[in-house]
Structures are given as structure tokens and as C-alpha cells.
Design an enzyme around this catalytic site. Sequence first.
Site, PDB file in Angstrom:
ATOM      1  N   CYS A 120      24.093   2.393 -52.414  1.00 58.35           N
ATOM      2  CA  CYS A 120      24.654   3.656 -52.901  1.00 58.35           C
ATOM      3  C   CYS A 120      26.149   3.535 -53.181  1.00 58.35           C
ATOM      4  O   CYS A 120      26.651   4.063 -54.168  1.00 58.35           O
ATOM      5  CB  CYS A 120      24.426   4.773 -51.887  1.00 58.35           C
ATOM      6  SG  CYS A 120      22.707   5.234 -51.601  1.00 58.35           S
TER       7      CYS A 120
ATOM      8  N   HIS B 178      47.546  19.706 -46.762  1.00 59.21           N
ATOM      9  CA  HIS B 178      47.995  21.038 -47.167  1.00 59.21           C
ATOM     10  C   HIS B 178      49.440  21.019 -47.673  1.00 59.21           C
ATOM     11  O   HIS B 178      50.274  20.242 -47.205  1.00 59.21           O
ATOM     12  CB  HIS B 178      47.878  22.010 -45.999  1.00 59.21           C
ATOM     13  CG  HIS B 178      46.455  22.310 -45.628  1.00 59.21           C
ATOM     14  ND1 HIS B 178      45.670  23.171 -46.365  1.00 59.21           N
ATOM     15  CD2 HIS B 178      45.676  21.854 -44.617  1.00 59.21           C
ATOM     16  CE1 HIS B 178      44.462  23.242 -45.815  1.00 59.21           C
ATOM     17  NE2 HIS B 178      44.436  22.451 -44.757  1.00 59.21           N
TER      18      HIS B 178
ATOM     19  N   CYS C 167      20.651   0.978 -45.819  1.00 57.20           N
ATOM     20  CA  CYS C 167      21.533  -0.074 -45.311  1.00 57.20           C
ATOM     21  C   CYS C 167      21.728  -0.044 -43.800  1.00 57.20           C
ATOM     22  O   CYS C 167      22.204  -1.023 -43.220  1.00 57.20           O
ATOM     23  CB  CYS C 167      22.894  -0.004 -45.984  1.00 57.20           C
ATOM     24  SG  CYS C 167      23.844   1.492 -45.601  1.00 57.20           S
TER      25      CYS C 167
ATOM     26  N   VAL D 119      40.297   9.851 -19.402  1.00 57.39           N
ATOM     27  CA  VAL D 119      41.260  10.169 -18.350  1.00 57.39           C
ATOM     28  C   VAL D 119      40.649  11.215 -17.415  1.00 57.39           C
ATOM     29  O   VAL D 119      40.198  12.272 -17.863  1.00 57.39           O
ATOM     30  CB  VAL D 119      42.579  10.679 -18.959  1.00 57.39           C
ATOM     31  CG1 VAL D 119      43.517  11.193 -17.872  1.00 57.39           C
ATOM     32  CG2 VAL D 119      43.240   9.567 -19.765  1.00 57.39           C
TER      33      VAL D 119
ATOM     34  N   ILE E 171      46.265  21.791 -31.808  1.00 53.53           N
ATOM     35  CA  ILE E 171      46.457  21.252 -33.152  1.00 53.53           C
ATOM     36  C   ILE E 171      45.276  21.650 -34.032  1.00 53.53           C
ATOM     37  O   ILE E 171      44.244  20.985 -34.090  1.00 53.53           O
ATOM     38  CB  ILE E 171      46.621  19.722 -33.121  1.00 53.53           C
ATOM     39  CG1 ILE E 171      47.751  19.331 -32.164  1.00 53.53           C
ATOM     40  CG2 ILE E 171      46.914  19.208 -34.518  1.00 53.53           C
ATOM     41  CD1 ILE E 171      49.107  19.879 -32.522  1.00 53.53           C
TER      42      ILE E 171
ATOM     43  N   THR F 248      37.618  15.548 -33.945  1.00 53.11           N
ATOM     44  CA  THR F 248      37.999  16.436 -35.043  1.00 53.11           C
ATOM     45  C   THR F 248      38.467  15.651 -36.266  1.00 53.11           C
ATOM     46  O   THR F 248      38.259  16.078 -37.412  1.00 53.11           O
ATOM     47  CB  THR F 248      39.099  17.396 -34.575  1.00 53.11           C
ATOM     48  OG1 THR F 248      38.620  18.146 -33.457  1.00 53.11           O
ATOM     49  CG2 THR F 248      39.512  18.358 -35.672  1.00 53.11           C
TER      50      THR F 248
ATOM     51  N   GLU G 148      41.532   6.275 -25.160  1.00 54.89           N
ATOM     52  CA  GLU G 148      40.519   7.061 -25.868  1.00 54.89           C
ATOM     53  C   GLU G 148      39.205   6.983 -25.101  1.00 54.89           C
ATOM     54  O   GLU G 148      38.762   5.904 -24.724  1.00 54.89           O
ATOM     55  CB  GLU G 148      40.348   6.526 -27.284  1.00 54.89           C
ATOM     56  CG  GLU G 148      39.140   7.028 -28.043  1.00 54.89           C
ATOM     57  CD  GLU G 148      39.052   8.542 -28.118  1.00 54.89           C
ATOM     58  OE1 GLU G 148      37.953   9.076 -27.896  1.00 54.89           O
ATOM     59  OE2 GLU G 148      40.087   9.191 -28.413  1.00 54.89           O
TER      60      GLU G 148
ATOM     61  N   ALA H 100      39.561  17.401 -44.700  1.00 58.48           N
ATOM     62  CA  ALA H 100      40.234  16.261 -45.330  1.00 58.48           C
ATOM     63  C   ALA H 100      41.279  16.675 -46.348  1.00 58.48           C
ATOM     64  O   ALA H 100      41.503  15.999 -47.346  1.00 58.48           O
ATOM     65  CB  ALA H 100      39.212  15.310 -45.960  1.00 58.48           C
TER      66      ALA H 100
END
Length: 478
Positions: A399, A49, A439, A172, A333, A40, A31, A46
Site C-alpha cells: 500500500c 497551529h 504486510c 515511575v 498540555i 497522545t 518512559e 497532527a
Amino acid sequence: MYDVAIIGGGICGCSLLYELSRYRVSAVLLEKENDVSVGTTKANSAIVHAGYDPEPGSLMARYNVEGNRLIHELCEKLDVPFKPVGSLVLAFSEEDCRTIEKLYERGMENGVPGMKILNSSELHEMEPNVSEKAIAALYAPSAGIVSPWELAIAMAETAVKNGAEVMLRSEVTAIEKQDGAFAIQAGGKTVTARFVINAAGVASDRVHNMIAKPFFHITPNKGEYYLMDKSQGGIVSHVIFQCPNKDGKGVLVSPTVHGNLIVGPNAHDTVPGDLANTAAGLDFVRQTALRSVPCISFRDSIRNFAGLRAISEIDDFLIGESDVPGFFDVAGIKSPGLTSAPAIAKDLVRMLGEAGLALEEKESFEDTRRVVRFKELSHEERAALIAQNPAYGQIVCRCETITEGEIVAALHRPIPPCSIDGVKRRCGSGMGRCQGGFCGPRVQEIVARELGLPMDQIPQDRDGMNIILGRTKEGGRL
């Protein structure tokens, strides 16, 4: 040498690493950023489906319904926030009614369970705040909402516990085939692997072209969102869609698993790295969403953000072995990519086996985990936890009621975060109405202390997003 190298630490890459860690296979995830799930995967709707939207026979249709089922199971095993709230596609005209009838037929062909077309009275009994102009809706009870970054992190962490590796800050830059294996230049190192899986998201075409014959191009497509305060979280209880169009599933209104309301996105082709919100884009989202749910109070927006879809010229996922044996693509994707990722991973592992990778399942595979969420505990459970570890008695994020104990625990998990937002993705600190205004400095201090780093080396999120740039006072003088 590794058996498999995965390029990209989004939901697809993390799903693949998790699935491979079931076997006696050496696998590494590469990564480019300082954490997984920062592309993404952290900036989308979120939504899990149901599967009525993809064209029957497509890879999207094949993986969507199976991925929906797998996410239900994964979230239970890995203690990831998930709610099967169901979805509604609204119809405002006779033409829309014909569209939802087609979606119903498509969903039946794809194997989507429990769908029903609702009339106006049934719809408004289910969702009183939906516009009175909606005359019908397609109801799909198997749709749900999830915390996508927590799912990706959970799968990656579990894979690491089972022997897989994650190499961060490892962009990469070149791939070569040498003596039956691939030599990958990543983050100034050379990584060798028998098989390579390209799951690089909006960069997947560039990674593909490093070793294989070009055959697709990725255009980043931006979607902009509103995240609303919890005061708006109960306005609707289902995912509310309008009828899909050429730009995708359109602007939705949905509760989130954390109790907020999410509104968006639009769709606009752009360039890599463009995550800026625009006045025009947000105005379009607002006006379109109000058509579905007129009572949304946009004065209660606590954050705007944008994400990038990886759109190719081929209207389907691009999954499989390339013209270079041993190099596989998981590219293009877009939605329903989040939902499909676990099913894609299982199928890719099957393909790797057919290509010669020995798949011997481990006798002991740890496929569960539990996360302490202090605010969800009973008073008795809280008291016992604080007695065991007083850090759980220190509230850092007011919060969201996130404790120092939770933050410290996250910093000692298999993939420790190194930024304020990395902690946020694991614990939820900074997700509330003040968005970390209270915070944030305290979280930064805890990260620095636990990782043994100077405060000025703790970024907001990605490397380079520095918070402390220098001193404003020297020698006691202003």
C-alpha cells in the site's frame, strides 16, 4: 547521577531531551512504554497551529507562535514530513463572523503572521469543496500539518546520538529528595538526578503528587477520529476548522502529510486508558464534519482511533518549577501542545539554567539526519540503492511502497522499535488501505529476525498486545 531526568516520552519529553543534548549535560528520559510517542503524541490531529486561538498573555499564546516557527526549522533539519498548508476557520453565521474577527484580533496580538479574513467568494475559490453555507473564513497561512510521532522520534533519536539516554519500560512509581538530588523509582531501578522534569501527559498530576504539593488535577479528555483513504486526501488542501467552542477547536477536516484525510475529533471526559471508539462519538464527528465539507465519503474510512488530552482545571499550560526546588512540571498540555513543544523545551532549559544547571554548549552537536524513503526516490536513485543493498528491492508494504531495507534500517536506529506499530511509526508500513493486513506478518518476522527474538515476543504495539498467543496445530494434526 544524571543532571536531568525527564519523565514521559511524548512530544514534550522528546523535545526537552533534544534541547538538553545541545549541552554538556547528562540527561535521561524515562518512559513507561516500550517506545516513545505512543500516547497522545501518536493520536492527535497532527496540526501545527498558527496561534490565533490562545488568549493573549497566556503560556499557550507565548509558546504557540514560537513553536510554529521552530517546527518549520526542525522538520527541515531532521527530515520529518511537514507541509505549511495553512488553515481556515469557517463562519456560517453573523455570530461566527464576529468570532473570526475576534480570532483575527487575538492572532494579531499574539504575533501570527499573514492572517486574512476571506469573504465567501475568496473562500470558495481557495477551497471549492467547502460548504456553500460558509460565508467567510479566517485564513492563517503559517499553520501546517506534520507527522507528530516522527517528529518526537526524530528528536529523541538525535538526542541519543548526542549522548542523551532513553530508558523504556521504566514507569515511575516513586520520587524522593535525598541529599540535594532526586531518587526516582522507575521500572524496578533507582535513577538519581539533580533536576526532574515531569512531562507525563495524562499522568502528570500523579507524578507531581509523588514529590510536590498537589495543586492541579488532570482529567483525560477523549477525542475520536476518522482516517480516510488517500482517495479522499485531495478533497481539501488546507486545515478546515469550525469556530472554536468550550470543548476546544472542534471537529476539523484536514489533509495529512501522508496523503490521507483526517476528520475529528469530538471531546468527552473519560478515564485513563480509555481509547475506545464509540458509535455515538463517531456519528457526532461525521455529522459535524459534513457541515464543513459535505462531499466527504465516509465509506472510504480506513481506520478509527482515539486519543486523550491532558485537561487540567487551569485553562493554560502548567510549566515551571514546583514548590520542591529542582522539580519542574510540563503539565496540562492540550492543544496547541504539539506546536508549542519545541518552544516549551527551550524555555525549560533556560529555567534549569537559572536554577543552577550549568549550560555549556557542545562544540559538536549533530542536529541533522536523513531518512531513506524509497517511494520518494527517482528510478535512478532506486536502482543505485538496490545495487548497494538488495533489501531495498523487496517491497514489504504494498500500500505504501515500504521496503525491507527501510524496515531493517529503522530497527538499527538509535531507538530501535520492538513492535509492528513501532516500525509503522518510523517507516509507514501498515499505514495504507489494508492497515497492515498484508504486510503485518512479514514486518513481525523481520523485527524478530533483526532483534534476535522469538516471533511470539513481537507485539502489535505496547507490551502485552500479543499477536501470537499459542499454537493451533501440534504433531501435524488439526
